[in-house]
Design a protein around this motif. Structure first.
Motif, PDB file in Angstrom:
ATOM      1  N   ASN A  13       3.275   5.740  -5.099  1.00  0.00           N
ATOM      2  CA  ASN A  13       2.989   5.628  -3.671  1.00  0.00           C
ATOM      3  C   ASN A  13       4.242   5.302  -2.863  1.00  0.00           C
ATOM      4  O   ASN A  13       4.163   4.887  -1.709  1.00  0.00           O
ATOM      5  CB  ASN A  13       1.892   4.587  -3.419  1.00  0.00           C
ATOM      6  CG  ASN A  13       2.124   3.319  -4.231  1.00  0.00           C
ATOM      7  OD1 ASN A  13       3.240   3.048  -4.686  1.00  0.00           O
ATOM      8  ND2 ASN A  13       1.073   2.542  -4.425  1.00  0.00           N
ATOM      9  N   MET A  14       5.413   5.455  -3.501  1.00  0.00           N
ATOM     10  CA  MET A  14       6.699   5.343  -2.817  1.00  0.00           C
ATOM     11  C   MET A  14       7.589   6.486  -3.312  1.00  0.00           C
ATOM     12  O   MET A  14       7.186   7.277  -4.166  1.00  0.00           O
ATOM     13  CB  MET A  14       7.350   3.967  -3.084  1.00  0.00           C
ATOM     14  CG  MET A  14       6.621   2.813  -2.408  1.00  0.00           C
ATOM     15  SD  MET A  14       7.312   1.177  -2.838  1.00  0.00           S
ATOM     16  CE  MET A  14       8.995   1.338  -2.222  1.00  0.00           C
TER      17      MET A  14
ATOM     18  N   LYS B 184      -2.045  -4.634  -0.568  1.00  0.00           N
ATOM     19  CA  LYS B 184      -3.108  -4.121   0.300  1.00  0.00           C
ATOM     20  C   LYS B 184      -4.508  -4.442  -0.203  1.00  0.00           C
ATOM     21  O   LYS B 184      -5.465  -4.420   0.580  1.00  0.00           O
ATOM     22  CB  LYS B 184      -2.970  -2.591   0.433  1.00  0.00           C
ATOM     23  CG  LYS B 184      -1.733  -2.137   1.177  1.00  0.00           C
ATOM     24  CD  LYS B 184      -1.699  -0.613   1.260  1.00  0.00           C
ATOM     25  CE  LYS B 184      -0.506  -0.123   2.058  1.00  0.00           C
ATOM     26  NZ  LYS B 184      -0.471   1.365   2.139  1.00  0.00           N
TER      27      LYS B 184
ATOM     28  N   ALA C  98      10.427  -2.915   2.926  1.00  0.00           N
ATOM     29  CA  ALA C  98       9.352  -3.278   2.002  1.00  0.00           C
ATOM     30  C   ALA C  98       9.247  -4.784   1.794  1.00  0.00           C
ATOM     31  O   ALA C  98       8.372  -5.229   1.036  1.00  0.00           O
ATOM     32  CB  ALA C  98       9.565  -2.594   0.651  1.00  0.00           C
TER      33      ALA C  98
ATOM     34  N   ASN D 244       5.567  -1.749  -7.820  1.00  0.00           N
ATOM     35  CA  ASN D 244       6.228  -1.961  -6.534  1.00  0.00           C
ATOM     36  C   ASN D 244       5.438  -2.918  -5.646  1.00  0.00           C
ATOM     37  O   ASN D 244       5.917  -3.331  -4.596  1.00  0.00           O
ATOM     38  CB  ASN D 244       6.479  -0.627  -5.815  1.00  0.00           C
ATOM     39  CG  ASN D 244       5.195   0.176  -5.592  1.00  0.00           C
ATOM     40  OD1 ASN D 244       4.112  -0.370  -5.374  1.00  0.00           O
ATOM     41  ND2 ASN D 244       5.310   1.505  -5.650  1.00  0.00           N
TER      42      ASN D 244
ATOM     43  N   VAL E 278       5.868  -6.289   2.288  1.00  0.00           N
ATOM     44  CA  VAL E 278       4.969  -5.867   1.205  1.00  0.00           C
ATOM     45  C   VAL E 278       5.146  -6.782  -0.006  1.00  0.00           C
ATOM     46  O   VAL E 278       4.161  -7.191  -0.640  1.00  0.00           O
ATOM     47  CB  VAL E 278       5.248  -4.398   0.815  1.00  0.00           C
ATOM     48  CG1 VAL E 278       4.440  -4.006  -0.426  1.00  0.00           C
ATOM     49  CG2 VAL E 278       4.940  -3.468   1.969  1.00  0.00           C
TER      50      VAL E 278
ATOM     51  N   VAL F 107       2.743  -2.419  -3.843  1.00  0.00           N
ATOM     52  CA  VAL F 107       2.101  -1.886  -2.634  1.00  0.00           C
ATOM     53  C   VAL F 107       0.587  -2.054  -2.693  1.00  0.00           C
ATOM     54  O   VAL F 107      -0.035  -2.560  -1.748  1.00  0.00           O
ATOM     55  CB  VAL F 107       2.481  -0.399  -2.438  1.00  0.00           C
ATOM     56  CG1 VAL F 107       1.639   0.224  -1.326  1.00  0.00           C
ATOM     57  CG2 VAL F 107       3.964  -0.261  -2.112  1.00  0.00           C
TER      58      VAL F 107
END
Length: 529
Positions: free
Chosen positions: A130-131, A211, A247, A205, A250, A207
């Motif tokens: 997703n990156m 979320k 980031a 990572n 995040v 992410v």
């Protein structure tokens, strides 16, 4: 692996022949250290290589008949190279290798010539992400195909690791790509737990964890122990340069959600690059030390180069482990200094003592001494106190070597028990309680481990300290196949092999992934997380 790789005996003879006086290696003249094998960075052909000292640094040089001469920095401090080299320990690898009759690193995985069993296994569960980071080893968008082993393939890989002998693999990391894009990641973690892996972690990572707090809770309930979180600095700048966007919020959100979910073992993993984040090492360590309720370690990884890059640019961007150590000393105002660091195989003395005490094989960190460096630090108020300030580490390890030899040579069970009893009493004498942190009973933490000798007994020590490490993974420019032969961090692959980390990312990844992949179609793949 390569059958002709220089033996320990030849290494010693090379040093005796070429280092004629103490600290000659620290001089400006060129001093031969060893011959080894490497690869041509252009065609990946196996080539002869020489490691040598010059101008107080250590270099590796090689020539390819087709693509010419290459030279790179191997270690940035020749004196520290020599200090770490005394911890050269040969392991025995696995007694049931996955491949036989191998004489070439392009065919490895694991062979009978490999020196270290699997200390930590990586299983790439996807190459989706997703990156889209420039420093990543694996990315579906760049490669043009999707690599995503199914559940049965992953189970087979886990079983293969658990069947290693004489010591099964106890630690596995699910990686990628980005493993959290798989919705079934909790099920994969639960499967590893059912197969008796003692330590399960993910390289992420952060992410999705940032979320989706509920997903973080599912990971913890499934049996996840550690979140290995990419973390390139404190603030916006390093992320914009390395990841393409800010980031940092995040990362903070991911750490907070780990805390809320009960995932209280986060390791921060900065990828180091000169001019990007090498000025923030002290800040990163301080950031971790202020979050010890959830952050248990920082494992720095100097950047590895992929693709073509000329020598001038490599010299500008290359950070070796000694460079990192010097920067940490500078940026912590000497709180953590050059002499506090030890190579990974220094702890083999502890493993061999535990093995002799309980009369059963345990895993040994017999990796190459120049692959990594580590130290444990404790926090007292605003001060960081390395363990070396109150434990005579050299003296303790030397004593363990001596008493282990006596225990192994004893034919009497009573005598061995007596030696063990005396040793457990003597070990505490290497700890200066007056210099140890007042807030933590370090003596009890260490003695509890030595008495039980289990990974579980070591957990309280980890919970009350901060692990700092550096692991410099090799690239085609500085690859030393002797280091590969001693690697303890491996990849399990769907074709029934276990491949050393640096060999996999340099020589094998593309072939393995293309063999078990399907074409990448952006319309079919939704990167929801």
């Amino acid at each position: 692996m390569v059958t002709e790789i220089t033996t320990d005996e030849n290494l010693i003879l090379n040093k005796i022949q070429n280092v004629n006086e103490k600290n000659t290696i620290n001089g400006n003249r060129r001093t031969h250290i060893k011959n080894t094998f490497s690869v041509c960075p252009e065609c990946l052909r196996i080539v002869d290589a020489e490691v040598f000292a010059e101008a107080k640094k250590v270099f590796i040089e090689k020539s390819c008949p087709e693509h010419g001469y290459f030279r790179d920095v191997y270690w940035g401090d020749a004196g520290l190279y020599e200090k770490f080299d005394k911890w050269h320990v040969s392991g025995e690898g696995v007694s049931n290798p996955m491949v036989t009759g191998v004489s070439h690193p392009l065919e490895c995985g694991l062979c009978g010539k490999h020196k270290t069993g699997t200390i930590l296994a990586n299983i790439d569960v996807t190459n989706r992400c997703n990156m889209n980071c420039s420093v990543c080893f694996a990315n579906a968008k760049k490669s043009g195909f999707i690599y995503e082993p199914d559940t049965e393939q992953i189970k087979d890989m886990l079983l293969m690791l658990r069947n290693e002998k004489p010591v099964p693999c106890y630690a596995v990391q699910f990686s990628g790509g980005e493993p959290t894009v798989r919705d079934d990641l909790p099920e994969l973690i639960a499967m590893a737990k059912e197969l008796d892996f003692l330590h399960i972690q993910i390289a992420t990572n952060g992410v999705r964890i940032a979320k989706d707090p509920e997903f973080a809770r599912k990971l913890r309930e499934a049996g996840l122990h550690t979140v290995y979180l990419s973390f390139d600095g404190v603030g916006e700048e390093p992320y914009r340069k390395m990841r393409g966007f800010n980031a940092f919020p995040v990362k903070n959100a991911a750490i907070n959600n780990c805390r809320e979910a009960g995932l209280t073992s986060v390791t921060l993993v900065p990828t180091l690059e000169k001019g990007v984040n090498d000025h923030q090492l002290g800040d990163i360590i301080n950031f971790a030390s202020e979050r010890l309720d959830v952050v248990k370690g920082v494992n720095f990884q100097p950047v590895s180069f992929t693709g073509r890059i000329d020598q001038t640019e490599r010299e500008e961007k290359r950070i070796t482990i000694p460079d990192f150590i010097a920067l940490v000393e500078e940026q912590t105002d000497g709180a953590i200094c050059r002499d506090d660091w030890y190579p990974i195989p220094s702890v083999v003395s502890v493993s061999k003592f535990v093995e002799a005490m309980f009369n059963k094989p345990v895993f040994e960190f017999t990796m190459h001494p120049h692959c990594g460096a580590a130290i444990y630090v404790f926090k007292e108020g605003n001060r960081l106190i390395p363990i070396t300030r109150f434990v005579d580490v050299d003296g303790l390890l030397e004593y363990l070597d001596e008493v282990t030899l006596q225990m192994n040579n004893s034919t009497s069970g009573l005598k061995k028990a007596a030696l063990t009893s005396v040793a457990l009493h003597e070990i505490s004498g290497f700890i200066d309680k007056d210099l140890a942190p007042d807030s933590i009973d370090v003596t009890k933490l260490l003695m509890d481990f030595f008495k039980k000798g289990t990974a579980e007994a070591l957990r309280p020590f980890h919970r009350n300290s901060l692990f700092l490490g550096a692991m410099h993974f090799q690239d085609p420019y500085n690859l030393d196949l002797e280091r590969v032969q001693r690697c303890g961090i491996h990849y399990a692959t769907p074709d029934g092999r276990v491949i050393p980390f640096c060999a996999y990312n340099t020589l094998h990844r593309q072939k393995v992934e293309s063999k078990f992949s399907k074409p990448y179609n952006p319309q079919e793949i939704e990167f929801r997380h």
